[in-house]
Design a protein around this motif. Structure first.
Motif, PDB file in Angstrom:
ATOM      1  N   GLY A   1      -8.229  10.258  -3.444  1.00 10.65           N
ATOM      2  CA  GLY A   1      -8.174   9.279  -4.499  1.00 10.65           C
ATOM      3  C   GLY A   1      -7.245   8.100  -4.494  1.00 10.65           C
ATOM      4  N   THR A   2      -6.085   8.479  -4.133  1.00 10.15           N
ATOM      5  CA  THR A   2      -4.928   7.390  -3.842  1.00 10.15           C
ATOM      6  C   THR A   2      -5.223   6.646  -2.696  1.00 10.15           C
ATOM      7  OG1 THR A   2      -3.519   9.266  -4.572  1.00 10.15           O
ATOM      8  CG2 THR A   2      -2.468   7.050  -3.772  1.00 10.15           C
ATOM      9  N   PHE A   3      -5.784   7.149  -1.707  1.00  9.37           N
ATOM     10  CA  PHE A   3      -6.111   6.220  -0.352  1.00  9.37           C
ATOM     11  C   PHE A   3      -6.989   5.525  -0.684  1.00  9.37           C
ATOM     12  CE2 PHE A   3      -3.353   8.819   2.123  1.00  9.37           C
ATOM     13  CZ  PHE A   3      -2.509   7.920   2.863  1.00  9.37           C
ATOM     14  N   MET A   4      -8.059   5.810  -1.479  1.00 12.80           N
ATOM     15  CA  MET A   4      -9.361   4.963  -1.865  1.00 12.80           C
ATOM     16  C   MET A   4      -8.745   3.926  -2.808  1.00 12.80           C
ATOM     17  SD  MET A   4     -12.221   7.606  -2.061  1.00 12.80           S
ATOM     18  CE  MET A   4     -13.424   7.046  -3.424  1.00 12.80           C
TER      19      MET A   4
ATOM     20  N   SER B   1      -8.914  -0.210  -2.177  1.00 10.33           N
ATOM     21  CA  SER B   1      -9.494  -1.212  -2.955  1.00 10.33           C
ATOM     22  C   SER B   1      -8.763  -2.231  -3.424  1.00 10.33           C
ATOM     23  CB  SER B   1     -10.558  -0.419  -4.046  1.00 10.33           C
ATOM     24  OG  SER B   1      -9.792  -0.084  -5.076  1.00 10.33           O
ATOM     25  N   ILE B   2      -7.445  -1.867  -3.956  1.00 14.18           N
ATOM     26  CA  ILE B   2      -6.436  -2.649  -4.459  1.00 14.18           C
ATOM     27  C   ILE B   2      -6.031  -3.615  -3.431  1.00 14.18           C
ATOM     28  CG2 ILE B   2      -4.078  -2.973  -5.100  1.00 14.18           C
ATOM     29  CD1 ILE B   2      -4.295  -0.285  -6.736  1.00 14.18           C
ATOM     30  N   ILE B   3      -5.888  -3.194  -2.164  1.00 14.05           N
ATOM     31  CA  ILE B   3      -5.546  -4.019  -1.291  1.00 14.05           C
ATOM     32  C   ILE B   3      -6.398  -5.105  -0.865  1.00 14.05           C
ATOM     33  CG2 ILE B   3      -4.652  -4.158   1.244  1.00 14.05           C
ATOM     34  CD1 ILE B   3      -2.455  -3.404  -0.679  1.00 14.05           C
ATOM     35  N   LYS B   4      -7.777  -4.365  -0.711  1.00 10.74           N
ATOM     36  CA  LYS B   4      -9.028  -5.322  -0.729  1.00 10.74           C
ATOM     37  C   LYS B   4      -8.916  -6.533  -1.427  1.00 10.74           C
ATOM     38  CE  LYS B   4     -13.571  -4.251   0.922  1.00 10.74           C
ATOM     39  NZ  LYS B   4     -14.680  -3.355   0.514  1.00 10.74           N
ATOM     40  N   GLY B   5      -8.951  -6.075  -2.873  1.00 17.35           N
ATOM     41  CA  GLY B   5      -8.804  -7.167  -3.750  1.00 17.35           C
ATOM     42  C   GLY B   5      -7.848  -8.245  -3.673  1.00 17.35           C
ATOM     43  N   LEU B   6      -6.526  -7.498  -3.449  1.00 18.72           N
ATOM     44  CA  LEU B   6      -5.407  -8.610  -3.219  1.00 18.72           C
ATOM     45  C   LEU B   6      -5.698  -9.377  -1.938  1.00 18.72           C
ATOM     46  CD1 LEU B   6      -2.131  -6.541  -3.211  1.00 18.72           C
ATOM     47  CD2 LEU B   6      -2.622  -8.785  -4.118  1.00 18.72           C
ATOM     48  N   ILE B   7      -6.294  -9.095  -1.104  1.00 18.37           N
ATOM     49  CA  ILE B   7      -6.581  -9.671   0.293  1.00 18.37           C
ATOM     50  C   ILE B   7      -7.684 -10.919  -0.327  1.00 18.37           C
ATOM     51  CG2 ILE B   7      -7.644 -10.041   2.360  1.00 18.37           C
ATOM     52  CD1 ILE B   7      -6.315  -7.191   3.046  1.00 18.37           C
TER      53      ILE B   7
ATOM     54  N   ARG C   1       0.939  -1.327  -0.024  1.00 19.71           N
ATOM     55  CA  ARG C   1       0.099  -0.055   0.122  1.00 19.71           C
ATOM     56  C   ARG C   1       0.854   1.051   0.008  1.00 19.71           C
ATOM     57  NH1 ARG C   1      -4.996   1.437   3.864  1.00 19.71           N
ATOM     58  NH2 ARG C   1      -5.778   3.112   2.660  1.00 19.71           N
ATOM     59  N   GLY C   2       1.901   1.250   0.996  1.00 24.95           N
ATOM     60  CA  GLY C   2       2.928   2.205   0.987  1.00 24.95           C
ATOM     61  C   GLY C   2       3.518   2.656  -0.582  1.00 24.95           C
TER      62      GLY C   2
END
Lengths: 128, 552
Positions: free
Chosen positions: B290-293, B297-303, B10-11
């Motif tokens: 926007g970046t945080f969102m 969502s990317i991390i959510k998808g990854l998980i 994420r970072g």
């Protein structure tokens, strides 16, 4: 059961010895051998009615032996004995022309019954 | 550990997006605002100032030219005698002032420097100018314009003096320029709140007052001679955000200085800068949000995909484990069946032999017979185990086969019967007779039933009942197996989660949290479904539905 001649094929010597003793005690003419090759040798010399054949044997296994027997002596009935429990191996035997199969360890009375039926069938076929 | 990895990903996402979106934007804004705009604005101010200096210089030149022309006209249209008359001179001044107020007084000075006639507000008649510097200058130059000086009237002023030769004699007509008129002419170029305009002579002495403090005749110090000498046409200098426009006044050795405060001039532009920076900040905030969102969502998808993947992995591992187990079971069963056959035949042979004996002759005949029977009995027991193992192994091979659901349920329960007995759990079977055969993968269905039974036993712990009920739903063309327990039950809000991967109520290490997830997966793939109905404190019922596929 008169005049029925049985050949039992199993790689386990002790089993053959015991089995032959028990059937002889029941007045059945029986020969025991420990391999498929020996069985085919016996069949050349003797007139056998029913063969009891172990499925799993080193060298020539039960199914190969069964095929040989059925091509050379189509009238001889074969009953497969399997320790593999799996119905497939028994069924495979049936597909190649075995009359029936029994799972080890078996009940002697059940086997004798099957032998009798096989012998009767052979006689019927011979008459036809 | 996993959280750490996701945090790092994420970072990275956040940093990358930030850098790639912010750097160009910030660069663009600052380049435009602080480099380009500054340059444009400086150029613009410089040019305006240049024009202004030029125009002002022209009008000052013109002013002096006009005054000289006026004086010349007076001197050359009158003779000395006429002008020496004070009264006439006064009338003449009135006429001159009626068209132009810029001339304050007129005076006639004779050859000896004596002020013979004077018209104007000061009492200067009779004063002798013989020793004044301008007197000598005018004799030498014929026309003379003075710097600002105090003179006899003790007030800063400029004079224009003209010498007229008349035969062997000469006389001088002298006029004083109204310093107010002259000053306002120059000060007209003072623009804005901080703009200044003044004249200095070649010694940097102020000829008109500066707007901020410095009075006439005081010296200014921020411009030196070197600068003034370098002036050819108009010139603009930048001194600490102050624009200085310089020009030479041709008629005198004077310099026009007009200053403009750069900051003041740019204040309007500074507003634009502030607006731009505000907009930039808003954009940056939008990008941050926007970046945080996006990263979230990317991390959510990854998980999610990671969870799915590990479920598939676990499923695969489970299948391969079961396959290996099946092979092992088959091997063991086979190896044991042969000696079992031997043991059984041996016992049979003993019985055969005993039947030949006379019972009375053998002391322990009954015992021998009993033991032989016992051997046969226990061989039978062992046989049932090995055959069950073989049956289990056989079913592990994935297949589509016709399955008797009742038999399947029965067999599966038999695996856990001893466990249930040990915990004093009663198993009640209520199986529908003549249930239709289904075509399915026995091993997989068996695994599902095992999972549910396992959970049921766990839910009960000790002392309870597990019920098995099979049935047939004709309208849906489905058969079902309901497994109910008298366990602790599942709270309503937890019920939704029980099929999620990694959901477990068992202690870490005791359960993977995958059993029900895999079960759900399997049944779904086989075209069926699992339903759960539970009441806390009463128990749970899991119902497996499977479709009946009739073989064509």
């Amino acid at each position: 059961m008169e005049n029925m001649k049985v050949l039992v094929v199993d790689d386990e010597g002790d089993f053959i010895e015991l089995f032959v003793k028990r059937l002889k005690k029941r007045q059945i003419d029986i020969i025991g051998v420990e391999s498929g090759y020996r069985a085919l040798d016996i069949l050349k010399k003797e007139k056998i009615d029913v063969v009891l054949l172990d499925v799993k044997m080193p060298g020539m296994d039960g199914i190969d032996t069964l095929r040989e027997i059925k091509t050379k002596y189509p009238l001889i009935e074969v009953i497969m004995i399997t320790g593999h429990g799996s119905v497939e191996s028994g069924l495979q035997g049936m597909i190649h022309g075995a009359y029936d199969y029994v799972l080890k360890p078996f009940d002697l009375e059940v086997l004798l019954n099957k032998l009798k039926k096989a012998f009767e069938r052979k006689r019927l076929k011979e008459k036809a | 550990m996993e959280i750490e990895i996701y945090g790092r990903i994420r970072g990275k996402i956040i940093t990358t997006v930030f850098l790639f979106s912010l750097i160009p934007m910030v660069f663009l804004v600052f380049f435009l605002l602080y480099v380009q705009f500054d340059k444009i604005y400086t150029d613009k101010i410089t040019n305006t100032l240049k024009t202004m200096v030029y125009n002002k210089k022209r009008s000052i030149d013109l002013f002096f030219e006009e005054r000289i022309a006026q004086i010349k006209t007076l001197a050359y249209t009158h003779n000395y005698e006429t002008l020496s008359n004070d009264k006439y001179l006064s009338e003449l001044l009135n006429v001159v002032q009626s068209t132009s107020k810029s001339i304050v007084d007129l005076g006639i000075i004779n050859q000896d420097g004596e002020h013979v006639a004077y018209a104007g507000p000061y009492k200067l008649k009779g004063v002798n100018y013989k020793n004044e510097q301008w007197f000598h200058e005018v004799l030498f130059k014929e026309i003379y314009i003075s710097d600002v000086f105090m003179g006899f009237r003790k007030f800063p002023h400029i004079i224009i003096a003209l010498m007229r030769k008349d035969g062997g004699k000469f006389w001088i007509l002298r006029a004083t320029i109204d310093s107010n008129v002259f000053n306002s002419l120059v000060q007209g170029a003072q623009v804005g709140e901080k703009g200044d305009a003044y004249l200095v002579n070649s010694d940097s002495v102020l000829q008109t007052p500066s707007r901020f403090g410095s009075q006439v005749l005081s010296k200014i110090d921020f411009l030196n001679n070197e600068v003034f000498n370098s002036i050819i046409d108009e010139k603009v200098l930048h001194l600490n955000k102050i624009f200085v426009g310089l020009s030479r006044i041709d008629i005198k050795k004077w310099h026009l200085v007009i200053t403009k405060d750069g900051n003041e001039e740019m204040s309007q532009f500074n507003d634009v800068k502030i607006d731009a920076v505000l907009i930039l900040i808003v954009f940056i905030l939008i990008i941050i949000v926007g970046t945080f969102m996006v990263s979230k969502s990317i991390i959510k998808g990854l998980i999610l995909s990671e969870k799915k993947k590990s479920m598939i992995d676990a499923n695969l591992m489970q299948s391969s484990k079961m396959a290996a187990l099946g092979k092992l079971a088959a091997g063991v069963a086979h190896e044991i069946n042969n000696p079992l056959a031997l043991i059984k035949e041996s016992a049979g042979w003993i019985k055969d032999l005993l039947s030949e004996e006379e019972q009375e002759k053998i002391k322990n005949f009954v015992e021998y017979e009993k033991m032989a029977n016992k051997i046969e009995l226990h061989v039978e027991r062992a046989r049932s185990v090995t055959h069950r193992m073989l049956g289990f192994a056989r079913r592990l091979e994935p297949a589509q086969e016709n399955v008797d659901f009742n038999m399947l349920a029965d067999q599966t329960v038999s695996f856990l019967e001893s466990e249930a007995l040990h915990r004093n759990i009663k198993i009640e079977k209520n199986l529908l007779k003549d249930i239709p055969l289904i075509t399915t993968d026995t091993a997989q269905v068996q695994q599902v039933i095992l999972n549910i039974l396992d959970n049921a036993i766990d839910a009960i712990g000790k002392n309870g009942t597990i019920g098995l009920r099979t049935g047939y739903n004709d309208s849906e063309n489905k058969i079902f197996l309901a497994i109910s327990d008298t366990g602790i039950g599942i709270p309503q809000e937890e019920a939704k989660k029980i099929f999620d991967p990694f959901y477990t109520t068992k202690r870490p290490g005791d359960g993977t949290g995958l059993g029900l997830a895999i079960s759900y997966n399997i049944i779904e793939k086989l075209g069926g479904k699992i339903e759960v109905d539970s009441t806390v404190g009463v128990g749970s019922t899991f119902t497996i539905y499977l479709p009946i596929r009739r073989i064509a």
